[in-house]
Each structure stands twice: as C-alpha cells, then as structure tokens.
Design a protein around this motif. Structure first.
Motif, PDB file in Angstrom:
ATOM      1  N   UNK A  82       0.814  -1.210   0.000  1.00 38.64           N
ATOM      2  CA  UNK A  82       0.000   0.000   0.000  1.00 38.64           C
ATOM      3  C   UNK A  82       0.839   1.247   0.000  1.00 38.64           C
ATOM      4  N   UNK A  83       2.064   1.170  -0.558  1.00 32.60           N
ATOM      5  CA  UNK A  83       2.888   2.370  -0.630  1.00 32.60           C
ATOM      6  C   UNK A  83       2.177   3.445  -1.411  1.00 32.60           C
ATOM      7  N   UNK A  84       2.575   4.666  -1.108  1.00 27.91           N
ATOM      8  CA  UNK A  84       1.884   5.805  -1.710  1.00 27.91           C
ATOM      9  C   UNK A  84       1.956   5.731  -3.222  1.00 27.91           C
ATOM     10  N   UNK A 134      -5.335   6.175  -5.945  1.00 28.00           N
ATOM     11  CA  UNK A 134      -5.908   6.671  -4.688  1.00 28.00           C
ATOM     12  C   UNK A 134      -5.637   5.692  -3.561  1.00 28.00           C
ATOM     13  N   UNK A 135      -5.346   6.237  -2.374  1.00 25.93           N
ATOM     14  CA  UNK A 135      -5.268   5.444  -1.167  1.00 25.93           C
ATOM     15  C   UNK A 135      -6.649   5.449  -0.486  1.00 25.93           C
ATOM     16  N   UNK A 136      -7.077   4.268   0.011  1.00 16.08           N
ATOM     17  CA  UNK A 136      -8.395   4.091   0.613  1.00 16.08           C
ATOM     18  C   UNK A 136      -8.259   3.729   2.072  1.00 16.08           C
ATOM     19  N   UNK A 137      -9.208   4.231   2.864  1.00 12.57           N
ATOM     20  CA  UNK A 137      -9.224   3.953   4.304  1.00 12.57           C
ATOM     21  C   UNK A 137     -10.672   3.797   4.747  1.00 12.57           C
ATOM     22  N   UNK A 138     -10.944   2.727   5.503  1.00 11.30           N
ATOM     23  CA  UNK A 138     -12.275   2.520   6.070  1.00 11.30           C
ATOM     24  C   UNK A 138     -12.241   2.910   7.552  1.00 11.30           C
ATOM     25  N   UNK A 154       0.103   7.096   8.327  1.00 12.95           N
ATOM     26  CA  UNK A 154       1.080   6.511   7.442  1.00 12.95           C
ATOM     27  C   UNK A 154       0.453   5.715   6.324  1.00 12.95           C
ATOM     28  N   UNK A 155       1.266   5.420   5.306  1.00 13.57           N
ATOM     29  CA  UNK A 155       0.744   4.704   4.152  1.00 13.57           C
ATOM     30  C   UNK A 155       0.297   3.296   4.495  1.00 13.57           C
ATOM     31  N   UNK A 177      -1.610   2.355   6.766  1.00 16.00           N
ATOM     32  CA  UNK A 177      -3.004   2.317   7.205  1.00 16.00           C
ATOM     33  C   UNK A 177      -3.972   2.302   6.011  1.00 16.00           C
ATOM     34  N   UNK A 178      -3.470   2.586   4.828  1.00 14.84           N
ATOM     35  CA  UNK A 178      -4.310   2.673   3.643  1.00 14.84           C
ATOM     36  C   UNK A 178      -4.111   1.429   2.769  1.00 14.84           C
ATOM     37  N   UNK A 179      -5.013   1.256   1.833  1.00 17.79           N
ATOM     38  CA  UNK A 179      -4.891   0.189   0.844  1.00 17.79           C
ATOM     39  C   UNK A 179      -5.314   0.755  -0.506  1.00 17.79           C
ATOM     40  N   UNK A 180      -4.869   0.064  -1.550  1.00 17.34           N
ATOM     41  CA  UNK A 180      -5.207   0.490  -2.896  1.00 17.34           C
ATOM     42  C   UNK A 180      -6.320  -0.362  -3.479  1.00 17.34           C
TER      43      UNK A 180
END
Length: 826
Positions: free
Chosen positions: A51-53, A70-74, A89-90, A92-95
């Motif tokens: 999930x790197x930027x 785009x990075x996604x966060x729930x 941080x990256x 915490x996100x997923x693509x």
C-alpha cells in the motif's frame, strides 16, 4: 539519496602504471558499492508494503480515473477527522487494485487520499472532481494548500446552500497553480449504495459527459411521459387489471430511478428524505411487480399452497423494504439483496406449475418467466460487473425504465389481443342467448295466456279496480274540458292528452292481470328522470286538491337523485291514489307532498314519500283494515268512494318490497308514508330525452343554437330534433367548448345542462352574462335550477325539466330566439 554519476575507468585515458592501478582499485570499490546498492534496493522493495503511496494525479486533458492512484481507508467509527487522516502513514491505507473493497452498504466512513500536481503546465490547472453516484448521502472534500485546509461539501445530508456546486451530480472544483501539488482528502458516508468511482475532468470532457447524460435522460423522460399516461388512461377506461398493474409498476420504478439519480435536487425540501422515499417507493415497486406476476401467471388457479406462498413472499419483501424508511437502511438493503433472489425461483416455479396443470397462459407470461429464468441463471452463476464498485445493487440508471416501458407496450398489445378474443367469444354467447331468449319468450307467452284465461274468473273484482283507477283521470279530463269552454288555455290540451295516456296505461295493467295475479306482477324497472316525474305528480295533485278548495304544497329535499331505475307507472298509481284520498277527505285545507332522501348503501337511494293532510283523519281502530278492499272508516261514510284506493296502494307497495305507514297529523288529519330503495341510473341508459307531441310547424332557418350537454346521447337526440326543424345546431360537450362556439360567431340561443363535469351550467351562465349579457340562455336539466354558493344573482332566461314535450321545448326555443337581439362578439 542523490549520488554522483558513476564513471567507468576505461572511459578515461592513462599514461602510467600507477594510474592504472588506482583505476583498478576504484573499479573494484565501485562494483562493491553497486552490489550493495542493488541489494539495498531489493531489500527496500521487499520491506515496502503493497500500500505504498501511489503516484500523484497529473493535470492532463480529458478524463482521469483517480481510483487506481488513490489510497483508501475505512473508518468504522466515523470519528476520524481530516487532520488525523492526513498524518496517517501509508500502511493504514490500501489500494483499490491491491485489495478489492468489500463494501456494498456500510455504516463506515470511507476516506480517499491522493495528490493532484500541476508540473507540466505554466497555467493554473482547473479540474472538476466527481466522487460517484448522486445517491451518495454525505460528501466532504478537503484540499491542503500551503499548510491550510479548505473544505467543500455536497449531497443530501447537507443543505443545498452549503454545496460546493449546486448541481444534481455533486462535483468539486480543484485549482492547482503551476508547479504546485495539493493533497486531496475525500470523506464519503452513505447508508445508500456505496457507488464510488472518483474521476478528474477538464471542462470540455465534463461538458460533453453532461450533455450526453442530459440527452439520454431527456429522451427517457419523453418516452415515460408518452407511454405512462397512455397506459394508465387505457387501463382505467378498459378496466384491464394487468395493464393497470404494469402502469403502476412503471410509475413506481421510474419514481425510484428519479430519486436515486438525484432529481430531488430540484425539490430541496425532500433531499433529506431521499433514503426514506427510496425505501417506500421500492416497496411499492416490489409489491406491484409481484402482483403483476400473480395475475399474469394466474397463480390463483395453481393450487392452494402457492397462493399464500406468493402473497407471503410479497408481503415480506415489502416489509423489508419499508423498514428501511424507519429502521436501519443498511441492514434492510443487505437483507433484501439476498431475499430478492428467491423471485428468480418463485416466478419460474409458478410458470412450470401452470404448464403442468395445463393452465392457459399468454405469450407475455412466457416472455416474463423466461426473462426471470435467464436473469436468475446469470445472478447465481456469475455476477458481471460493469463499474468499479458494483455490489449486488441495480445501477438504476434513468434509461433502465425503458425496459418496463417496453413491457407496458407488450402488455397493451396482449390486452388488445385478449379483448378481441373476448369479443368473438361474446358474439358467440350473444347468439346463444338470443336463442335462449326466444325460447323464454315463447314460454312466457304461454304462461301469460294461461294467466289471462284464469283472470276471467275474477271479472267482477277486475271491473271494480278498473272503475276506481279510471275515476281520477276521467275526472281530470272532464275538468279540463270545462275549462276549455270558458276560454282556451295553452296547457289544457297537453294535460288532457297526458290523462288519456294514463287511462290507456291503467287499462293495459288492469286488463292483463287478475286479482289473484296482482300478487305476482313483475315490476317493469326503467330509467327515468325523478324530478320530471314528480312535476307531473304535482300538477295532477294540484288539480285533485282544488276540487275541495285545498292547497297542494310539494317539498323536495336536497340530495334527491336525478335519475333512478323504477316502475314509474306503478309509482304514479300509488302517489295519485294517496293524493286523491287526501284531497277527498280534506276541505279548505293544506295537502303536503314531501320526498326525502335517507341514508342507504352505495349504489342505492332510499327515498321516503309522504302525503300529509289536515282532513278528517283515520280512526285508530280502522288503520288495520286499510289494506282490505271495500273498507271505509266510520267518519268517511258521507263522502263518495268505494274504499279501494288504499288497498291498491298497499298491494302495489307490497310487490315493491315496501309498506304503507299511517300516522296522525298533530294539526289534524293523517300522514301516509312509504319508503323505496331505488338504484341510480345513467343518462346513457335513457331512451327518451323529450316527449313527442303534436306541434305546429316551426321554421328554425337562419337561427343558430349552441347545445351544451355532457351526455353524448342527449346531445345527439336533441341536435337531431332541432336540426330537423331547420335550426343550425352546434353541439358542445362542456362549458369550455361552448364558450369557443360562442366566440366563433353570432348565436341566437344557448341551451345548457346544469350538472356537468368541469365547468357546470351556472359557471357557464356567469361567463355568458359577462361576455354576452343579452344572449338568452335556456336551462334544460334533469333537476330544478339550484344555484350554488356565489351564484344567487344569476338566473336563466328559461328552464325546462327533462323530459319536456317537443311542443313545450320548441315553443320555449321559439320565444327565446325571437327575443334574441345580440350578435355575440368576443
């Protein structure tokens, strides 16, 4: 980390061995460093999460899909704000391309993070951001510029004045200076379908997409406005339930589509209620569709167990969808996505049972069942996704309603074919019924012949009845003949003719039936004008009253029906006998005829007829003997009579399902009353709209008459009558059409009905008095002239009750036309 470029030793010329040795050492050192660099890069790549930027979104022309970058966060708690999300941080996100989101309906807040840079242009980059479908309920966009944040909002959870751009499709303007890079955070909260597909648009691309969408929506809306009203009107006129259900199905589904696609934007007060409206309309759509299939597949003929299963499934689905309006919309929608799959089994199952039971189904049932079967196979074997996020919910585009419009057209075609088949079947049945009717008439003739033979045995009683019933009309004829000797009166010939016709009717009745058969007489119910009938009774009763210097007063209550089905011949005999009885035993008094309307079930009218006098009255001990023939009270022996009138009334009322009531009048005299239940009638069932009578020749040449009546038969008959005398008659079905005729040219007379849909006779009279004050207006109505509220100052130039005689009608028209001096102008 920036490193100086590596230069190979062989690129540089050398002249001594020391220099060569130094170059070899540098070469070895460089190779060692290169190996460590490659190893560090590999380890760094392995240690870096998936999930790197992602790369930044560039300001390029056209349409840029943002989701892959785009990075996604729930955020299940929905508690994070943009400041907290921005510093995460990256990891915490997923693509979206590495981890497919598992969201269809959710309570969570979804965050999207990306950067938009303008590094290749020397101008300010102006782009439009769209996040997803208009049904998303809460959109917030945050922009970070030079260490500060800007906030923009849109969608139904926010008042319209807080939207970044007041448009049906929420969008947000992003501006990036040359060489600048901004961070964009998008927060989406929606209990409706989580249809997220962020895109960056430049102006021309967005304008082209909007034009295409509006063109498609406009065409769809035009088709709906054309097909839907036609389907509803034809369904209501033909009473075709399948077409009505299909029309309602299209209406509810199209309403759902309109709301889901954000068209409540044009009704801002309802925007906060979008989800509740969708829930209720979806429930109505589901119920209507299952009801349509219930009728189409003839489920009521497919077994006792299938009907309750079908009904229970329909009610459960409606309950689940309706609960979304008051309960948890996410839970109900997820449950319904699974629940609706049962329809792909239930409807083909019902179709298979119909085939097994050999229930005849139309081609439309085959089409709908086959379609549901194919859709069910696709649903259970594999879901075809045509968008970025599509999770078991229909796209519900505006054009999706076109299929239901096509189905409505198919239903209409099926109904026409079915109607043609029923018409042919009805013709066959009519032929059979005609044969049966001929046989019935033959047997009826034989029965009547036997009854006539038996009636000869009661000749004496029959003669007594004839003498009694003929006394009143014969006395009237003698009275009118005496008045003619004193001087001609315009109405006397007509009255003499009417009484003579009553004598003929009485002769037909009394000579056909014997005393014993009177109990079995068949009532001849025919539609007729109640007020015209009561007017004749009032005229005859007034003559009967004045013989003993009495006054007759007729009181008709409000709410009386205009047309009823009744045996007016027998009812006339009853009322004339009661009025004759009251006039005979009253002198210098008041005789009152009252007609009242009583509460009654729908479709029927309960009327009470009252004849009241202040004469000698009926002794209490004699009231039980009123129904017996040749019985008279002790206080009436000095008055001429045979005691048959009230017995005839009692027998006729008994055959009509009623009875005669006698009460004492507090002012002296008696009160006779009875009640009848009569069915309402329509003017379309009438056979006579005027009474034929001998008239002098009338020339209506060069006289123009406008005839207004909402009943087509009335207009046609009266128009033919007046046209036969040379009048130029223009027919109008309503007030607005009549005003157009008046404005078209000079008119000598306007004839109008009183009660009409839309503009009634009084409203039409008001307009005529305003625009053409000198034009005579004749009211030809089934009820007396009764102005409504605000109409008290208006009067017609003449009024006639239906059915008037041709002599009376033409005489009134002749008089009013001769008085007309106005040539109407607008």
């Amino acid at each position: 980390m920036n490193r100086p470029p590596y230069r190979h030793a062989s690129y540089f010329p050398s002249t001594d061995s020391s220099q060569v040795g130094m170059d070899e050492m540098n070469l070895k050192l460089g190779m060692r460093r290169l190996i460590w660099l490659l190893l560090s890069l590999c380890l760094g790549y392995l240690a870096t999460p998936a999930s790197a930027a992602p790369a930044a979104v560039s300001c390029v022309p056209g349409i840029v899909p943002v989701l892959p970058l785009t990075q996604l966060l729930e955020d299940p708690s929905r508690a994070l704000d943009f400041n907290e999300v921005a510093v995460l941080g990256d990891e915490r996100f997923f693509g979206a391309d590495t981890q497919a989101p598992s969201l269809a309906f959710t309570h969570s807040a979804i965050w999207l993070r990306f950067r938009l840079e303008n590094g290749a242009s020397a101008e300010v980059c102006r782009r439009w951001l769209t996040v997803g479908e208009p049904r998303l309920e809460n959109l917030q966009v945050y922009l970070q510029r030079e260490g500060r944040w800007e906030t923009m909002r849109a969608s139904s959870d926010h008042p319209l004045e807080q939207w970044a751009i007041a448009e049906r499709q929420p969008r947000f303007l992003l501006e990036v200076e040359p060489g600048e890079s901004i961070q964009v955070l998008v927060r989406v909260v929606s209990r409706s379908w989580m249809a997220i597909n962020p895109r960056i648009w430049d102006g021309p691309a967005l304008l082209e997409a909007l034009s295409h969408s509006q063109l498609l929506d406009g065409l769809t809306l035009g088709v709906m406005l054309l097909v839907l009203p036609i389907g509803l009107v034809i369904a209501l006129l033909t009473r075709f339930p399948l077409l009505l259900m299909n029309s309602l199905l299209l209406l509810f589904y199209f309403a759902v589509v309109v709301v889901v696609n954000g068209y409540l934007f044009y009704w801002p007060a309802l925007l906060p209620w979008s989800r509740e409206i969708v829930a209720l309309l979806s429930a109505c759509t589901f119920v209507t569709f299952l009801s349509y299939c219930f009728v189409l597949l003839r489920v009521r003929l497919l077994g006792a167990w299938l009907r309750p299963v079908f009904i229970l499934y329909t009610l459960c689905g409606a309950l689940i969808l309706s609960w979304g309006a008051v309960g948890d919309f996410v839970w109900t929608r997820n449950l319904f996505i699974l629940f609706r799959n049962m329809a792909y089994v239930l409807i083909p199952l019902a179709f298979a049972i119909a085939l097994y039971r050999r229930v005849r189904l139309g081609w439309l049932a085959w089409f709908v069942s086959g379609l549901m079967l194919v859709q069910g196979v696709i649903e259970f074997t594999g879901h075809v996704e045509n968008d970025v996020w599509l999770f078991g919910e229909d796209r519900l585009g505006l054009s999706s309603a076109l299929f239901l419009a096509f189905l409505l057209i198919c239903t209409l075609i099926s109904g026409v074919v079915h109607a043609r088949q029923r018409e042919r079947k009805a013709l066959d049945e009519l032929t059979f019924l005609q044969q049966a009717e001929n046989e019935r008439l033959e047997s009826q003739v034989q029965l009547r012949t036997r009854q006539l033979s038996d009636s000869l045995q009661a000749r004496s009683a029959l003669l007594a009845r004839i003498s009694h019933d003929l006394r009143t009309p014969l006395g009237s004829i003698i009275h009118y003949a005496r008045e003619l000797k004193q001087g001609p009166v315009a109405e006397q010939p007509e009255r003499i003719e009417r009484n003579a016709r009553q004598q003929l009717e009485l002769l037909d009745d009394l000579l056909e039936f014997s005393r014993s058969e009177l109990q079995q007489i068949e009532l001849s119910l025919q539609p007729g004008y109640l007020f015209g009938f009561l007017r004749e009774i009032e005229e005859e009763g007034r003559y009967l009253a004045v013989r003993q210097h009495n006054r007759l007063q007729c009181v008709l209550a409000d709410g009386l029906p205009v047309l009823v089905n009744a045996d007016f011949r027998q009812l006339r005999r009853i009322l004339i006998n009661l009025l004759n009885n009251a006039a005979k035993y009253t002198r210098d008094g008041l005789i009152l005829l009252k007609v009242e309307s009583l509460p009654c079930p729908s479709g029927l009218f309960r009327l009470r007829f009252i004849v009241q006098d202040n004469g000698v009255g009926v002794p209490q001990d004699f009231r039980e003997q009123l129904a017996k023939p040749f019985q008279r009270g002790s206080n009436t022996l000095t008055t001429k009579g045979f005691g048959l009138g009230l017995s005839i009334v009692s027998e006729l009322l008994g055959q009509m399902g009623s009875e005669l009531h006698v009460a004492e009048n507090p002012q002296g005299g008696s009160i006779f009353s009875f009640e009848l239940e009569l069915e309402s009638a329509s003017e379309d069932e009438m056979e006579q709209f005027f009474l034929e009578s001998h008239v002098v020749p009338t020339d209506g040449a060069e006289r123009r008459i406008v005839l207004v009546d909402d009943v087509e038969l009335t207009r046609t008959f009266l128009g033919d009558l007046l046209g036969g005398y040379g009048f130029d008659v223009q027919l109008a079905s309503g007030g607005d059409e009549a005003l157009d005729c008046l404005a078209a040219g000079p008119v000598d007379l306007l004839i109008t009905d009183q009660i009409m849909p839309g503009m009634d006779g009084w409203a039409l009279l008001r307009e005529v008095r305003r625009c053409w004050p000198e034009l005579p207006v004749l009211l030809y109505s089934a009820s007396p002239a009764r102005p409504g509220a605000g109409q008290q100052g208006l009067t017609f130039d003449g009024a006639l009750l239906k059915p008037a005689t041709t002599e009376e009608l033409l005489a009134r028209i002749e008089r009013l036309c001769s008085e007309s001096t106005l040539s109407p102008t607008s």
